[in-house]
Design a protein around this motif. Structure first.
Motif, PDB file in Angstrom:
ATOM      1  N   GLY A  59      -2.351 -15.519 -27.437  1.00 17.66           N
ATOM      2  CA  GLY A  59      -2.143 -15.436 -25.992  1.00 17.66           C
ATOM      3  C   GLY A  59      -0.912 -16.199 -25.515  1.00 17.66           C
ATOM      4  N   HIS A  60      -0.236 -16.902 -26.453  1.00 17.76           N
ATOM      5  CA  HIS A  60       0.955 -17.686 -26.068  1.00 17.76           C
ATOM      6  C   HIS A  60       2.247 -17.112 -26.648  1.00 17.76           C
ATOM      7  N   CYS A  61       2.165 -16.039 -27.391  1.00 12.53           N
ATOM      8  CA  CYS A  61       3.325 -15.338 -27.944  1.00 12.53           C
ATOM      9  C   CYS A  61       4.291 -16.243 -28.715  1.00 12.53           C
ATOM     10  N   ASN A  62       4.198 -16.170 -30.016  1.00 11.48           N
ATOM     11  CA  ASN A  62       5.165 -16.867 -30.885  1.00 11.48           C
ATOM     12  C   ASN A  62       6.398 -15.960 -30.934  1.00 11.48           C
ATOM     13  N   PHE A  63       7.289 -16.149 -29.928  1.00  8.21           N
ATOM     14  CA  PHE A  63       8.315 -15.137 -29.657  1.00  8.21           C
ATOM     15  C   PHE A  63       9.514 -15.166 -30.591  1.00  8.21           C
ATOM     16  N   THR A  64       9.727 -16.267 -31.301  1.00  3.79           N
ATOM     17  CA  THR A  64      10.771 -16.269 -32.329  1.00  3.79           C
ATOM     18  C   THR A  64      10.532 -17.428 -33.285  1.00  3.79           C
ATOM     19  N   ASN A  65      11.425 -17.548 -34.260  1.00  2.60           N
ATOM     20  CA  ASN A  65      11.384 -18.673 -35.194  1.00  2.60           C
ATOM     21  C   ASN A  65      12.787 -19.206 -35.393  1.00  2.60           C
ATOM     22  N   LEU A  66      12.933 -20.517 -35.217  1.00  2.00           N
ATOM     23  CA  LEU A  66      14.251 -21.155 -35.302  1.00  2.00           C
ATOM     24  C   LEU A  66      14.918 -20.947 -36.660  1.00  2.00           C
ATOM     25  N   HIS A  67      14.109 -20.763 -37.706  1.00  2.00           N
ATOM     26  CA  HIS A  67      14.675 -20.674 -39.060  1.00  2.00           C
ATOM     27  C   HIS A  67      14.753 -19.226 -39.558  1.00  2.00           C
ATOM     28  N   VAL A  98      10.708  -2.888 -42.321  1.00  3.57           N
ATOM     29  CA  VAL A  98      11.137  -4.291 -42.297  1.00  3.57           C
ATOM     30  C   VAL A  98       9.947  -5.049 -41.723  1.00  3.57           C
ATOM     31  N   THR A  99       9.368  -5.944 -42.521  1.00  2.95           N
ATOM     32  CA  THR A  99       8.153  -6.636 -42.092  1.00  2.95           C
ATOM     33  C   THR A  99       8.346  -8.135 -42.242  1.00  2.95           C
ATOM     34  N   GLY A 100       8.158  -8.849 -41.149  1.00  4.31           N
ATOM     35  CA  GLY A 100       8.408 -10.288 -41.170  1.00  4.31           C
ATOM     36  C   GLY A 100       7.225 -11.094 -41.668  1.00  4.31           C
ATOM     37  N   HIS A 101       7.519 -12.307 -42.102  1.00  8.71           N
ATOM     38  CA  HIS A 101       6.470 -13.283 -42.377  1.00  8.71           C
ATOM     39  C   HIS A 101       5.788 -13.632 -41.066  1.00  8.71           C
ATOM     40  N   LEU A 102       4.670 -14.347 -41.181  1.00 11.82           N
ATOM     41  CA  LEU A 102       3.975 -14.884 -40.019  1.00 11.82           C
ATOM     42  C   LEU A 102       4.846 -15.990 -39.406  1.00 11.82           C
ATOM     43  N   GLY A 103       4.912 -16.054 -38.066  1.00 13.36           N
ATOM     44  CA  GLY A 103       5.606 -17.204 -37.475  1.00 13.36           C
ATOM     45  C   GLY A 103       6.710 -16.845 -36.493  1.00 13.36           C
ATOM     46  N   GLY A 104       6.635 -15.665 -35.872  1.00 14.47           N
ATOM     47  CA  GLY A 104       7.630 -15.285 -34.874  1.00 14.47           C
ATOM     48  C   GLY A 104       8.714 -14.363 -35.410  1.00 14.47           C
ATOM     49  N   PHE A 105       8.666 -14.089 -36.703  1.00 16.90           N
ATOM     50  CA  PHE A 105       9.709 -13.267 -37.326  1.00 16.90           C
ATOM     51  C   PHE A 105       9.586 -11.789 -36.951  1.00 16.90           C
ATOM     52  N   ASN A 106       8.361 -11.331 -36.685  1.00 16.99           N
ATOM     53  CA  ASN A 106       8.220  -9.913 -36.337  1.00 16.99           C
ATOM     54  C   ASN A 106       8.776  -9.624 -34.951  1.00 16.99           C
ATOM     55  N   PHE A 107       8.532 -10.538 -34.010  1.00 18.77           N
ATOM     56  CA  PHE A 107       9.160 -10.329 -32.700  1.00 18.77           C
ATOM     57  C   PHE A 107      10.674 -10.439 -32.812  1.00 18.77           C
ATOM     58  N   GLN A 108      11.173 -11.384 -33.616  1.00 20.42           N
ATOM     59  CA  GLN A 108      12.631 -11.512 -33.718  1.00 20.42           C
ATOM     60  C   GLN A 108      13.229 -10.211 -34.254  1.00 20.42           C
ATOM     61  N   TRP A 109      12.529  -9.556 -35.189  1.00 19.49           N
ATOM     62  CA  TRP A 109      13.019  -8.256 -35.672  1.00 19.49           C
ATOM     63  C   TRP A 109      12.965  -7.206 -34.558  1.00 19.49           C
ATOM     64  N   ALA A 110      11.900  -7.249 -33.761  1.00 25.73           N
ATOM     65  CA  ALA A 110      11.800  -6.290 -32.646  1.00 25.73           C
ATOM     66  C   ALA A 110      12.972  -6.492 -31.680  1.00 25.73           C
ATOM     67  N   TRP A 111      13.244  -7.766 -31.316  1.00 23.23           N
ATOM     68  CA  TRP A 111      14.370  -8.018 -30.392  1.00 23.23           C
ATOM     69  C   TRP A 111      15.696  -7.575 -31.031  1.00 23.23           C
ATOM     70  N   ALA A 112      15.907  -7.957 -32.287  1.00 24.19           N
ATOM     71  CA  ALA A 112      17.206  -7.713 -32.932  1.00 24.19           C
ATOM     72  C   ALA A 112      17.451  -6.227 -33.173  1.00 24.19           C
TER      73      ALA A 112
END
Ligand code: FAD
Length: 391
Positions: free
Chosen positions: A49-57, A368-382
């Protein structure tokens, strides 16, 4: 009557809204279609419910794909910093939880509102809920037939995501359209998903449900140090969700129960101890687990009664506890879908089909499938940005 658009995006999720907003802000006349009654349900339920919207790394090695280099171009041109700048522009407060994972302090709804507002600034038109019936191709581009009318477009972007959580409206439409136009689809399967255990293993460890351990788990090319959670059906928790993306039917997974220790050195250093092995292990592992694990391995003697070779075997078992899951808990419990539209058929710069100009695939629909931790949204944005800048 037929309406004409520069761009039609099908799927108003994370990638679709990003793409529509960018294309609209470039002055393209954009129509965004979604069959859902509620907007972006997956963003709403994301990150608890808090959206892990990206990952710094974020880096390409946080992604699985038949072509691990494919994601590089889009990720380089739209980085976590770009999305963070957007989040800050909207005054959305956020925090880093662990391992570079950024979450909203408040509700995931704020991210949905941000994307909606960005679409508004691009004067994106909406049809929602709207059912897409057929997609055809003619000299002018693509024709999309829906229950609200017939739409003509020069560029068609498929952003309908994967198959996870069918209850909130996932469909295989992107895969079907890809196949209709002759693109290859890598067989989709559930990922970031809890694993089921065989009845015998469950009997041994069944009453551990709710208990969690910090472990290092590995399978094939995956290796993750996070927590593992026992459940009624098997195992879950971040370590298991991560490794599920690498696990294939029949594989064993290997669990290091003492990731901070050299188990053999540690056991031998206490080789004269009269404490029973399960009680000894209970100093570093949850007691109930230590007991069950020792019972399952027929270990009940005091430490001092084991020979050095026996201690070495126990150390090996602790560092390489092998279990064979019987399956995954499937799409109902999965966070993402592995596989999808094969990257070989797409431009990594624009996400456009090489064989069918004007047809684009973005987000989770792509292989293209991201690890857990905000990587899937970062792929969606990118990927949404890559297509949004190109259409
Ligand atoms: P989606 O966001 O799934 O959007 C697809 C859209 O297409 C939907 O709006 C859908 O209604 C629409 N659609 C589907 N079929 C049709 C059709 N036939 N016609 C018209 N419209 C259609 N990732 C993270 O990075 N961080 C997280 O915290 C996180 N948490 C998650 C929690 C859960 C419970 C789940 C299930 C996933 C989570 N994910 C998370 C993964 C992330 O949500 C997805 O990877 C991401 O939403 C994919 O974006 P997308 O735009 O490709 O697809």
């Amino acid at each position: 009557k037929k309406e004409s658009w520069d761009v039609i995006v099908i799927g108003a999720g994370a990638a679709g809204m990003m793409c529509a907003a960018q294309a609209g802000q470039r002055g393209r006349k954009v129509l965004l279609i979604d069959h859902g009654r509620k907007l972006a349900e997956k963003i709403r339920i994301s990150g608890g419910g808090h959206c892990n919207f990206t990952n710094l790394h974020c880096a390409p090695d946080n992604y699985l794909s038949q072509n691990p280099h494919f994601c590089r171009s889009a990720l380089t041109r739209f980085t976590p910093q770009h999305f963070i700048a957007l989040v800050e522009r909207y005054g959305i407060r956020y925090h880093e939880k662990t391992l570079g994972q950024l979450f909203c302090d408040g509700s995931a709804q704020q991210i949905i509102a941000l994307l909606q507002s960005e679409c508004g600034q691009g004067q994106v038109n909406w049809r929602m809920p709207c059912e897409v019936q057929t997609v055809g191709r003619n000299e002018e581009g693509f024709q999309v037939a829906t229950n609200q009318g017939l739409y003509q477009t020069q560029a068609l972007v498929m952003a309908t995501g994967g198959l996870a959580v069918p209850a909130i409206g996932s469909t295989p439409m992107a895969y079907q359209i890809a196949e209709q136009f002759g693109l290859t689809v890598i067989s989709p399967r559930p990922a970031l998903v809890p694993l089921a255990l065989e009845p015998e293993t469950l009997r041994q460890f069944g009453d551990l449900s709710g208990l969690s351990l910090e472990v290092e788990v590995s399978c094939r090319k995956g290796r993750f140090r996070e927590s593992l959670l026992f459940t009624h059906q098997g195992i879950s928790g971040p370590a298991v969700l991560q490794i599920s993306s690498y696990w294939q039917n029949g594989d064993f997974i290997s669990i290091d129960l003492l990731p901070d220790k050299d188990a053999e050195t540690w056991l031998r250093a206490h080789g004269s101890s009269r404490v029973r092995i399960d009680n000894f292990l209970a100093e570093v592992l949850p007691r109930r687990f230590a007991q069950q694990w020792c019972a399952a391995h027929n270990l009940s003697k005091p430490l001092c009664q084991f020979t050095p070779p026996e201690l070495r075997k126990i150390a090996d078992a602790l560092e390489n506890w092998r279990i064979r899951p019987s399956g995954t808990l499937g799409y109902n419990k999965a966070e993402v879908t592995l596989g999808g539209v094969a990257t070989e058929g797409l431009s990594s710069r624009t996400m456009e089909s090489k064989a069918v100009p004007g047809l684009y695939f973005i987000g989770e629909a792509v292989d293209v499938t991201g690890h857990l931790g905000g990587f899937n949204f970062q792929w969606a944005w990118a990927s949404g940005n890559a297509a949004g800048q190109a259409v």
